[in-house]
Design an enzyme around this catalytic site. Structure first.
Site, PDB file in Angstrom:
ATOM      1  N   ASP A  22      18.340  37.634  87.141  1.00 53.81           N
ATOM      2  CA  ASP A  22      19.750  37.423  86.842  1.00 53.81           C
ATOM      3  C   ASP A  22      20.493  38.608  87.448  1.00 53.81           C
ATOM      4  O   ASP A  22      20.070  39.747  87.283  1.00 53.81           O
ATOM      5  CB  ASP A  22      19.934  37.365  85.325  1.00 53.81           C
ATOM      6  N   ASP A  73      18.852  39.557  80.386  1.00 45.27           N
ATOM      7  CA  ASP A  73      19.118  40.517  79.323  1.00 45.27           C
ATOM      8  C   ASP A  73      18.602  40.060  77.961  1.00 45.27           C
ATOM      9  O   ASP A  73      18.697  40.772  76.980  1.00 45.27           O
ATOM     10  CB  ASP A  73      20.609  40.874  79.250  1.00 45.27           C
ATOM     11  N   CYS A  81       3.100  62.268  29.685  1.00 50.58           N
ATOM     12  CA  CYS A  81       2.635  61.540  28.489  1.00 50.58           C
ATOM     13  C   CYS A  81       2.854  60.037  28.644  1.00 50.58           C
ATOM     14  O   CYS A  81       3.433  59.580  29.624  1.00 50.58           O
ATOM     15  CB  CYS A  81       3.415  62.031  27.274  1.00 50.58           C
ATOM     16  N   CYS A  83       6.366  59.000  29.269  1.00 45.38           N
ATOM     17  CA  CYS A  83       6.804  59.086  30.675  1.00 45.38           C
ATOM     18  C   CYS A  83       6.409  57.807  31.407  1.00 45.38           C
ATOM     19  O   CYS A  83       7.187  57.270  32.195  1.00 45.38           O
ATOM     20  CB  CYS A  83       6.144  60.269  31.385  1.00 45.38           C
ATOM     21  N   ASP A 111      20.410  34.842  78.333  1.00 43.49           N
ATOM     22  CA  ASP A 111      19.391  34.095  79.078  1.00 43.49           C
ATOM     23  C   ASP A 111      18.249  33.609  78.191  1.00 43.49           C
ATOM     24  O   ASP A 111      17.203  33.248  78.697  1.00 43.49           O
ATOM     25  CB  ASP A 111      18.769  34.991  80.153  1.00 43.49           C
TER      26      ASP A 111
END
Lengths: 742, 119
Positions: free
Chosen positions: A427, A626, A14, A17, A630
């Site tokens: 690296d 990584d 309704c 709600c 770096d």
């Protein structure tokens, strides 16, 4: 940034709600507006609140909610594509069904001539039927051409509409006023218009099928997502849609199941298959404290884990988003082609008019027929699509192929540049080595080896140096009881000192020992030399002025590093190793791997400068690291490769992210880049040659010497097949075999 | 007759050059509001020229009516952004505040073309 979320609401009956749900939604922090639709049982919520918070808010009102999202969209999208594919085939069939009998009848010469009134009536009737079929089968071309025209835009639709439209208009004019052209020129082109439309529709349907295959990689990634998750709530295990899993919730995964979201393993252990995400073929062992990623498959064992990343934040969601964006990006070459494509169609229209004028002024009789047919053929044969498709289709397949190998390429430019690299800087720590130093030797000059290790570990307990972790781990493994340290001092770049059990101890390199006046005899020097030769870093332990012993630490080389270096050499790369280690250790590792050059004793802050230096010498540099220590060097390099299972920083900043922690990915990325760029060049060359040869031939350039004119139907077939050829050639990349293992 | 046909032909070439290369369609201005709907239909974006003020974020809602696969994606090459468009569904594209300049948006093949002009 504000966005809109649509929720389906269950349990609303309704207007009361509606009000309750709206109030609940608006009260969620971050919501700027919420509108509930009772008839649709749905809510549209604007703002930046988490969807899970919205769903919880609705649930708190005693109703249930769910997000209306991607799955439905995907299904709808696929259904729409299938419907379009069928429609194209049906349109092609309808045009062929009318056009082909007319074509065959024309070849057999059984159709009446235009000389008689009956013949004219029959042709006019055929013309009207043709018009009906043209409008049914080619409506999209005429509508597209018209809309383009009013928007000052000329597209492929313009060319098809003008080409077939001219054929029909000319044929109708001949049927109404046959005497307007000499008898030899009284040929109608209704069948040509229809067969051209049939061929182009068929070509587009085939192209659509082939295009579907170019996006298989991303579909596979999307398919990795689990649909539901089993969470623990109030002591009960319940299955819920994956979208409803909240942060911090405990999730159970059983054998053979997909891991629904990212998290940290709490209880249990298992082997997890992450191959679809990282390209790593072997299952990875997981135990409490280890991270697990959504989309991976739990091979064996049941475990509980805590959800730490959900929704768009999961690694898989970010991979999908990144691959998707990269697939749509264009390298420089593609941007240039876009500019050409932008002026292509008007240029063809001008060439078509010029062709008409040249034939009309200088052609043989019937001039008007020759002029119209050649103009029509020019319009039909020109194919801007082949040009436009050449780059994006190859990029789509290339980026997808890379993703299959756990290689995430940020964009088209990175893909293009990776193939041009001349030097790869790797690296050492964490890239060529495991990044987890281990104690390899303990040499005692006084006391036992365990005692040397115990004293060294006791001193290292206060250190943050990466080698300290290795010494502590070795002592821990042997169950040695560490002593407390007093007066701890770190000597940057040399070592540490402290008082342990009333002894003043020094632990560090040879330089530290020399500074403390500790003599290193010939035996010690020989030992140190041997350790350095085998890439082990010696840490010397001294008490006062007495040398007690040596603890040697080495970072094991990854098992595939040597093969990766060899593959890079095979690709013509100069391979440079960069490390902060001393020259002896660095050279020892370099010799084992076979790299061309070593840049040793480089401080983290200087990595960026080393890359710049190489670039100043004319090298096109790819830097592999990584992605955290770096970051600056990766950004400076022409292509930055971040290695290491997609850490947040790496994925955001690197040009290429290698999900699998292996340098082999660098060689694979370069191979994929070269293959993709080669494929683009083939496509562009094909499309360019096709248009630059096809258009003059269609215009009748061969006629003065060979008396050859291209049939407009052949032009239509060539045009339809040119796009299919480009897409099919791009699809060949899916079969690319890379030089090394995955 | 020949002269007339030639004159018509040359006039047609002039019209093609003027219409497709020298003149532009009218731009839709996003001034005083932050959103605009762009219809994708019949091989074109409507509107295909959008004027936005400098520093103003803008939300474009693309509504795809065109079933052709060419319309399935809109790409903002210079912004490194792309969005999938689903048939008969609105797709919101949120663009950040942009610097003055021209930012084209196209289909994947560059056939459907539009332009955002930031002034």
């Amino acid at each position: 940034m504000a966005r809109a979320v649509r929720l389906s609401i269950d349990g609303m009956h309704c207007a009361g709600c509606v009000s309750k749900v709206e109030t609940a939604l608006i009260s969620v922090p971050g919501v700027t507006n919420a509108v509930v639709n009772l008839a649709e049982r749905s809510a549209m919520v604007e703002g930046d609140a988490e969807v899970s918070a919205l769903i919880e808010a609705v649930r708190a009102t005693g109703r249930d909610a769910d997000e209306i999202k991607s799955d439905a969209d995907e299904i709808k999208k696929e259904a729409a594509e299938m419907a379009h594919y069928r429609r194209l085939l049906m349109q092609a069939a309808a045009a062929a069904l009318v056009g082909l009998p007319m074509f065959v009848a024309g070849m057999l010469d059984i159709l009446p001539s235009l000389d008689s009134a009956t013949g004219q009536i029959i042709w006019l009737a055929l013309g009207i039927i043709t018009l009906g079929v043209m409008l049914f089968s080619g409506r999209q071309f005429y509508v597209g051409a018209f809309k383009g025209l009013i928007h000052h835009s000329a597209t492929m639709d313009t060319l098809i509409a003008m080409g077939t439209g001219t054929a029909w208009l000319y044929s109708m004019a001949i049927s109404i006023w046959p005497d307007a052209v000499p008898e030899v020129g009284r040929h109608v082109y209704f069948e040509a218009a229809l067969i051209i439309i049939a061929l182009i529709n068929l070509g587009q349907a085939l192209e659509m099928r082939a295009r579907g295959r170019t996006s298989e990689a991303i579909k596979r990634l999307i398919g990795l997502q689990a649909k539901t998750a089993r969470v623990l709530r109030d002591g009960e295990e319940i299955d819920i849609p994956i979208k409803q899993v909240g942060l911090g919730e405990t999730v159970r995964v059983r054998p053979g199941e997909k891991i629904p979201v990212d998290g940290v393993l709490l209880e249990g252990h298992s082997n997890v298959d992450e191959s679809m995400l990282t390209g790593e073929p072997m299952p990875v062992a997981k135990q409490a404290g280890d991270e697990v990623v959504g989309g991976a498959i739990n091979a064996a064992g049941t475990f509980l884990y805590k959800a730490t990343r959900i929704g768009a934040d999961t690694v898989l969601a970010r991979i999908i988003s990144m691959v998707h964006q990269a697939q749509s990006s264009k390298p420089k070459i593609g941007r240039l082609v876009d500019k050409v494509a932008g002026v292509f169609v008007p240029a063809v229209l001008i060439i078509a008019v010029l062709t008409f004028l040249v034939w009309f002024n200088f052609g043989p009789e019937p001039r008007i027929s020759f002029a119209l047919v050649t103009m029509m053929t020019v319009l039909i044969i020109a194919c801007p699509c082949a040009l436009g498709l050449a780059t994006p289709m190859s990029i789509m397949v290339g980026v997808g192929k890379a993703a299959e190998y756990g290689i995430l390429i940020r964009n088209g430019e990175a893909l293009e540049c990776a193939g041009k690299l001349s030097t790869i800087v790797l690296d050492k720590t964490g890239t060529l080595t495991l990044g987890k130093p281990q104690v390899t030797d303990v040499i005692a000059f006084e006391g036992s080896e365990d005692e040397i290790l115990r004293l060294a570990a006791s001193l290292e307990a206060g250190s943050e140096h990466p080698l300290a972790a290795a010494v502590l781990a070795a002592a821990n493994e042997k169950g040695l009881q560490l002593a407390s340290v007093e007066k701890f001092e770190a000597h940057a770049g040399r070592g540490i000192r402290g008082v342990v059990e009333d002894q003043s101890l020094f632990l560090g390199n040879a330089k530290l020992m020399q500074e403390q006046g500790i003599a290193l005899n010939a035996n010690v020097e020989t030992r140190l030399g041997k350790l350095a030769e085998s890439a082990r870093t010696p840490i010397l332990l001294a008490a006062g002025e007495r040398l007690l012993g040596i603890v040697a630490v080495a970072d094991p080389i990854r098992e595939d590093s040597r093969e990766a270096v060899s593959r890079l050499h095979g690709l013509g790369m100069k391979v440079v190793m960069l490390t902060g280690d001393n020259r002896h250790t660095a050279n020892a590792v370099a010799n084992k791997l076979g790299v061309d050059d070593v840049l040793a004793e480089v401080m983290p802050a200087d990595k960026h400068a080393k890359v710049t230096e190489l670039q100043a010498h004319g090298e096109i540099v790819g830097m592999v690291g990584d992605g955290i220590n770096d970051a600056a060097a990766l950004a400076q390099a022409d292509v930055g490769f971040a290695i290491g299972a997609g850490t947040d920083v790496a994925m955001e900043s690197a040009d290429v992210t290698l999900m699998r922690s292996s340098p082999m990915g660098v060689a694979s990325a370069i191979e994929i880049s070269r293959a993709t760029m080669g494929n683009i060049r083939q496509n562009l060359f094909g499309a360019f040659i096709y248009n630059t040869l096809g258009i003059p031939v269609a215009a009748g350039i061969l006629y003065p010497v060979f008396a050859l004119l291209l049939n407009p139907i052949i032009a239509g077939a060539a045009m339809a097949m040119s796009s299919v050829t480009v897409v099919s050639n791009a699809n060949r990349l899916r079969l690319l075999k890379l030089g090394g293992r995955r | 007759m020949t002269l007339l046909v030639n004159l018509l032909g040359l006039a047609l070439i002039a019209v093609i050059i003027w219409w497709f290369w020298l003149s532009e369609s009218r731009a839709a201005k996003v001034v005083g509001r932050t959103s605009l709907t762009v219809l994708v239909n019949g091989g074109v974006y409507a509107p295909d020229r959008i004027e936005v003020a400098t520093g103003q974020p803008v939300q474009l809602t693309f509504v795809r009516k065109d079933a052709s696969p060419c319309a399935a994606q809109v790409v903002f090459t210079d912004l490194n952004l792309s969005f999938d468009l689903t048939t008969d569904k609105a797709t919101e594209v949120n663009l950040p505040a942009l610097n003055p300049g021209e930012y084209p948006f196209t289909c994947q093949m560059g056939m459907y073309r539009g332009l955002i002009k930031v002034t």
